[in-house]
Design a protein around this motif. Structure first.
Motif, PDB file in Angstrom:
ATOM      1  N   CYS A 108      -6.157 -12.020  -4.425  1.00 54.31           N
ATOM      2  CA  CYS A 108      -4.872 -12.216  -3.755  1.00 54.31           C
ATOM      3  C   CYS A 108      -3.878 -12.918  -4.680  1.00 54.31           C
ATOM      4  O   CYS A 108      -2.703 -12.549  -4.751  1.00 54.31           O
ATOM      5  CB  CYS A 108      -5.060 -13.030  -2.475  1.00 54.31           C
ATOM      6  SG  CYS A 108      -5.824 -12.120  -1.113  1.00 54.31           S
ATOM      7  N   VAL A 109      -4.369 -13.927  -5.405  1.00 61.53           N
ATOM      8  CA  VAL A 109      -3.505 -14.690  -6.311  1.00 61.53           C
ATOM      9  C   VAL A 109      -3.058 -13.819  -7.487  1.00 61.53           C
ATOM     10  O   VAL A 109      -1.889 -13.806  -7.875  1.00 61.53           O
ATOM     11  CB  VAL A 109      -4.225 -15.955  -6.820  1.00 61.53           C
ATOM     12  CG1 VAL A 109      -3.394 -16.647  -7.895  1.00 61.53           C
ATOM     13  CG2 VAL A 109      -4.503 -16.908  -5.671  1.00 61.53           C
ATOM     14  N   LYS A 110      -4.008 -13.090  -8.059  1.00 64.15           N
ATOM     15  CA  LYS A 110      -3.701 -12.174  -9.159  1.00 64.15           C
ATOM     16  C   LYS A 110      -4.179 -10.781  -8.756  1.00 64.15           C
ATOM     17  O   LYS A 110      -5.293 -10.367  -9.069  1.00 64.15           O
ATOM     18  CB  LYS A 110      -4.363 -12.619 -10.467  1.00 64.15           C
ATOM     19  CG  LYS A 110      -4.019 -11.714 -11.652  1.00 64.15           C
ATOM     20  CD  LYS A 110      -4.572 -12.275 -12.951  1.00 64.15           C
ATOM     21  CE  LYS A 110      -4.375 -11.311 -14.119  1.00 64.15           C
ATOM     22  NZ  LYS A 110      -2.982 -10.854 -14.262  1.00 64.15           N
ATOM     23  N   ALA A 111      -3.350 -10.082  -8.041  1.00 62.07           N
ATOM     24  CA  ALA A 111      -3.714  -8.757  -7.535  1.00 62.07           C
ATOM     25  C   ALA A 111      -3.892  -7.778  -8.692  1.00 62.07           C
ATOM     26  O   ALA A 111      -3.148  -7.819  -9.677  1.00 62.07           O
ATOM     27  CB  ALA A 111      -2.642  -8.249  -6.579  1.00 62.07           C
ATOM     28  N   PRO A 112      -4.898  -6.866  -8.589  1.00 64.26           N
ATOM     29  CA  PRO A 112      -5.164  -5.916  -9.679  1.00 64.26           C
ATOM     30  C   PRO A 112      -4.112  -4.816  -9.809  1.00 64.26           C
ATOM     31  O   PRO A 112      -4.045  -4.141 -10.831  1.00 64.26           O
ATOM     32  CB  PRO A 112      -6.527  -5.335  -9.299  1.00 64.26           C
ATOM     33  CG  PRO A 112      -6.600  -5.483  -7.812  1.00 64.26           C
ATOM     34  CD  PRO A 112      -5.876  -6.757  -7.500  1.00 64.26           C
ATOM     35  N   VAL A 113      -3.292  -4.610  -8.758  1.00 64.15           N
ATOM     36  CA  VAL A 113      -2.262  -3.576  -8.809  1.00 64.15           C
ATOM     37  C   VAL A 113      -0.929  -4.138  -8.335  1.00 64.15           C
ATOM     38  O   VAL A 113      -0.870  -5.204  -7.714  1.00 64.15           O
ATOM     39  CB  VAL A 113      -2.638  -2.359  -7.922  1.00 64.15           C
ATOM     40  CG1 VAL A 113      -3.872  -1.675  -8.443  1.00 64.15           C
ATOM     41  CG2 VAL A 113      -2.833  -2.793  -6.467  1.00 64.15           C
ATOM     42  N   THR A 114       0.137  -3.423  -8.612  1.00 65.45           N
ATOM     43  CA  THR A 114       1.455  -3.788  -8.103  1.00 65.45           C
ATOM     44  C   THR A 114       1.657  -3.144  -6.739  1.00 65.45           C
ATOM     45  O   THR A 114       0.899  -2.249  -6.333  1.00 65.45           O
ATOM     46  CB  THR A 114       2.550  -3.298  -9.052  1.00 65.45           C
ATOM     47  OG1 THR A 114       2.521  -1.852  -9.090  1.00 65.45           O
ATOM     48  CG2 THR A 114       2.347  -3.836 -10.462  1.00 65.45           C
ATOM     49  N   ASP A 115       2.693  -3.557  -6.026  1.00 63.27           N
ATOM     50  CA  ASP A 115       3.009  -2.936  -4.741  1.00 63.27           C
ATOM     51  C   ASP A 115       3.293  -1.450  -4.917  1.00 63.27           C
ATOM     52  O   ASP A 115       2.900  -0.619  -4.094  1.00 63.27           O
ATOM     53  CB  ASP A 115       4.217  -3.622  -4.098  1.00 63.27           C
ATOM     54  CG  ASP A 115       3.877  -4.996  -3.524  1.00 63.27           C
ATOM     55  OD1 ASP A 115       2.676  -5.290  -3.358  1.00 63.27           O
ATOM     56  OD2 ASP A 115       4.822  -5.770  -3.247  1.00 63.27           O
ATOM     57  N   GLU A 116       3.968  -1.094  -6.011  1.00 60.12           N
ATOM     58  CA  GLU A 116       4.319   0.305  -6.273  1.00 60.12           C
ATOM     59  C   GLU A 116       3.065   1.148  -6.485  1.00 60.12           C
ATOM     60  O   GLU A 116       2.967   2.276  -6.001  1.00 60.12           O
ATOM     61  CB  GLU A 116       5.232   0.404  -7.497  1.00 60.12           C
ATOM     62  CG  GLU A 116       6.645  -0.136  -7.282  1.00 60.12           C
ATOM     63  CD  GLU A 116       6.689  -1.660  -7.245  1.00 60.12           C
ATOM     64  OE1 GLU A 116       5.719  -2.318  -7.711  1.00 60.12           O
ATOM     65  OE2 GLU A 116       7.681  -2.207  -6.733  1.00 60.12           O
ATOM     66  N   GLN A 117       2.092   0.604  -7.223  1.00 58.60           N
ATOM     67  CA  GLN A 117       0.846   1.337  -7.452  1.00 58.60           C
ATOM     68  C   GLN A 117       0.046   1.468  -6.162  1.00 58.60           C
ATOM     69  O   GLN A 117      -0.571   2.513  -5.913  1.00 58.60           O
ATOM     70  CB  GLN A 117       0.028   0.638  -8.532  1.00 58.60           C
ATOM     71  CG  GLN A 117       0.608   0.750  -9.926  1.00 58.60           C
ATOM     72  CD  GLN A 117      -0.079  -0.144 -10.933  1.00 58.60           C
ATOM     73  OE1 GLN A 117      -0.625  -1.188 -10.583  1.00 58.60           O
ATOM     74  NE2 GLN A 117      -0.051   0.245 -12.200  1.00 58.60           N
ATOM     75  N   ALA A 118       0.061   0.432  -5.352  1.00 58.51           N
ATOM     76  CA  ALA A 118      -0.661   0.483  -4.081  1.00 58.51           C
ATOM     77  C   ALA A 118      -0.109   1.582  -3.176  1.00 58.51           C
ATOM     78  O   ALA A 118      -0.854   2.265  -2.469  1.00 58.51           O
ATOM     79  CB  ALA A 118      -0.561  -0.862  -3.367  1.00 58.51           C
ATOM     80  N   LEU A 119       1.204   1.783  -3.256  1.00 56.08           N
ATOM     81  CA  LEU A 119       1.865   2.794  -2.412  1.00 56.08           C
ATOM     82  C   LEU A 119       1.970   4.151  -3.104  1.00 56.08           C
ATOM     83  O   LEU A 119       2.536   5.087  -2.548  1.00 56.08           O
ATOM     84  CB  LEU A 119       3.261   2.309  -2.011  1.00 56.08           C
ATOM     85  CG  LEU A 119       3.294   1.040  -1.143  1.00 56.08           C
ATOM     86  CD1 LEU A 119       4.724   0.565  -0.971  1.00 56.08           C
ATOM     87  CD2 LEU A 119       2.643   1.295   0.207  1.00 56.08           C
ATOM     88  N   ASP A 120       1.464   4.226  -4.347  1.00 58.05           N
ATOM     89  CA  ASP A 120       1.510   5.470  -5.133  1.00 58.05           C
ATOM     90  C   ASP A 120       2.950   5.887  -5.426  1.00 58.05           C
ATOM     91  O   ASP A 120       3.272   7.070  -5.477  1.00 58.05           O
ATOM     92  CB  ASP A 120       0.778   6.605  -4.395  1.00 58.05           C
ATOM     93  CG  ASP A 120       0.520   7.790  -5.325  1.00 58.05           C
ATOM     94  OD1 ASP A 120       0.503   7.591  -6.549  1.00 58.05           O
ATOM     95  OD2 ASP A 120       0.310   8.910  -4.820  1.00 58.05           O
ATOM     96  N   ALA A 121       3.808   4.904  -5.632  1.00 53.62           N
ATOM     97  CA  ALA A 121       5.209   5.194  -5.963  1.00 53.62           C
ATOM     98  C   ALA A 121       5.388   5.189  -7.467  1.00 53.62           C
ATOM     99  O   ALA A 121       6.074   4.365  -8.032  1.00 53.62           O
ATOM    100  CB  ALA A 121       6.119   4.161  -5.315  1.00 53.62           C
ATOM    101  N   GLN A 122       4.713   6.139  -8.125  1.00 54.35           N
ATOM    102  CA  GLN A 122       4.735   6.165  -9.596  1.00 54.35           C
ATOM    103  C   GLN A 122       6.016   6.832 -10.088  1.00 54.35           C
ATOM    104  O   GLN A 122       6.434   7.830  -9.532  1.00 54.35           O
ATOM    105  CB  GLN A 122       3.513   6.922 -10.130  1.00 54.35           C
ATOM    106  CG  GLN A 122       2.193   6.269  -9.733  1.00 54.35           C
ATOM    107  CD  GLN A 122       1.031   6.919 -10.456  1.00 54.35           C
ATOM    108  OE1 GLN A 122       0.824   6.684 -11.633  1.00 54.35           O
ATOM    109  NE2 GLN A 122       0.252   7.708  -9.769  1.00 54.35           N
TER     110      GLN A 122
END
Length: 392
Positions: free
Chosen positions: A378-392
């Motif tokens: 949670c403190v250092k998430a492995p992905v960004t919000d954009e990657q989580a939403l597949d907004a590449q």
């Protein structure tokens, strides 16, 4: 990827294909009986019957993307499903030594590796964006349904005819293979052109994500590999009881799967960390109580967290790389997690024994470990919000 079949038909076939993906954890009910059959073997040696399935996934998942250059993904999945059945039939004729069960588990592990990578990769081929997350969520539902059938089935068959009979639950693979043949397009063998972007190697963020998966796998495996022994040692029930607990963990994955798309959309990069914290709470329930109802609550929480974390991690891993590298990313995420599962008994058991020889200490150590990993994610998430939403 073009095809004459509708997306709904393809999705149905891929989802059915996924029903064997929880076979390693769902076979947990047989462990206590295997331990009684081999009384001179240590708990760790017995647990390897399951965890070797996870160990073999490391090389096989990394190798699988290279097979895609000569065999279609659907055919690789069919071969993998068939290998699970072969592995389950081995103990019916070779069962006098523990190493024979290791061989059987190794074959099952090879098959599992092929199915995990190809099923998730096929979803990435045919779906994108939030739709992909939702299909991954539905996949988690089918993994849970299959896991429930295998867990309860292996428990019942073990109670009726012994642990060797418990393996026959893998006969479920026969209709699954037929459904795959009729619903999933055979596809084509596509060798991607090598570009600078595709040959840039594994990123630092992917290495970090793989490390988180490895550590998570070490602590998560404690529940599956110890629950049957825990129930037996505490005189709570038998193999059928263990099958019920394992079945609860699997069936609640249906809820987690239905929620995945919404959870990802709401929590974005915090999805992985949050789901791990839920699994930590579930594992703590078993560590702190021998009440069957509380144990079932623990299985419920672990199942929910598992159903969100696993497909979420695979989806995020695929979102972090170009489409041509999706299979390799999925392999890294899945393989590191499964290697952690294999290492679990060798790390958790001696660590827990430093404080107490009571088997419940293993669950407590795992719960604390999961809590730490969850907070870190949670403190250092492995992905960004954009990657989580597949907004590449």
């Amino acid at each position: 990827m073009e095809t004459s079949k509708s997306k709904k038909v393809i999705a149905a076939g891929i989802l059915v294909m996924s029903m064997t993906m929880a076979c390693n954890s769902a076979l947990a009910p047989i462990l206590a009986e295997v331990g009684k059959y081999f009384p001179d073997s240590s708990d760790a040696a017995i647990q390897i019957v399951l965890t070797i399935i996870n160990l073999i996934t490391l090389p096989m998942m990394i190798i699988e993307p290279f097979f895609e250059k000569v065999i279609t993904k659907r055919d690789i999945a069919i071969i993998g499903t068939a290998l699970m059945l072969v592995g389950a039939l081995v103990p019916q004729v070779l069962n006098t030594e523990l190493w024979m069960l290791y061989i059987a588990s190794g074959i099952i592990g090879i098959g599992l590796s092929f199915v995990v990578v190809t099923s998730s990769s096929l979803i990435s081929d045919y779906f994108s964006g939030i739709e992909k997350s939702r299909i991954m969520g539905f996949q988690s539902i089918f993994v849970s349904i299959g896991g429930t059938i295998i867990a309860k089935g292996s428990g019942l068959l073990t109670a009726m005819g012994g642990w060797k009979t418990g393996y026959l639950v893998f006969l479920i693979t026969v209709p699954i293979i037929l459904i795959i043949l009729f619903t999933v397009p055979r596809g084509e063998v596509i060798v991607p052109e090598k570009t600078e972007e595709q040959s840039s190697g594994i990123s630092g963020s992917m290495v970090y994500f793989g490390f988180l998966c490895l550590i998570t796998g070490i602590f998560v495996a404690t529940f599956n590999t110890n629950i049957a022994m825990y129930i037996d040692a505490k005189h709570i029930g038998d193999a059928n009881t263990a099958g019920t607990v394992s079945g609860i963990m699997q069936v609640v994955g249906i809820i987690g799967g239905l929620l995945l798309g919404t959870v990802v959309k709401t929590f974005k990069r915090f999805t992985i960390g949050g789901s791990i914290l839920v699994m930590a709470a579930g594992t703590a329930c078993v560590a702190l109580s021998t009440n069957f109802a509380v144990i079932c609550v623990g299985a419920f929480l672990v199942g929910i967290g598992f159903a969100i974390r696993n497909p979420g991690a695979v989806t995020f891993g695929a979102n972090m790389v170009p489409a041509a590298q999706a299979s390799l990313a999925i392999a890294i995420i899945s393989a590191t997690y499964n290697v952690g599962n294999f290492l679990s008994a060798f790390i958790i058991n001696p660590l827990a024994n430093m404080f107490s020889t009571d088997i419940s200490m293993r669950f407590l150590v795992a719960a604390i470990g999961l809590a730490i990993v969850g907070i870190l994610a949670c403190v250092k998430a492995p992905v960004t919000d954009e990657q989580a939403l597949d907004a590449q």
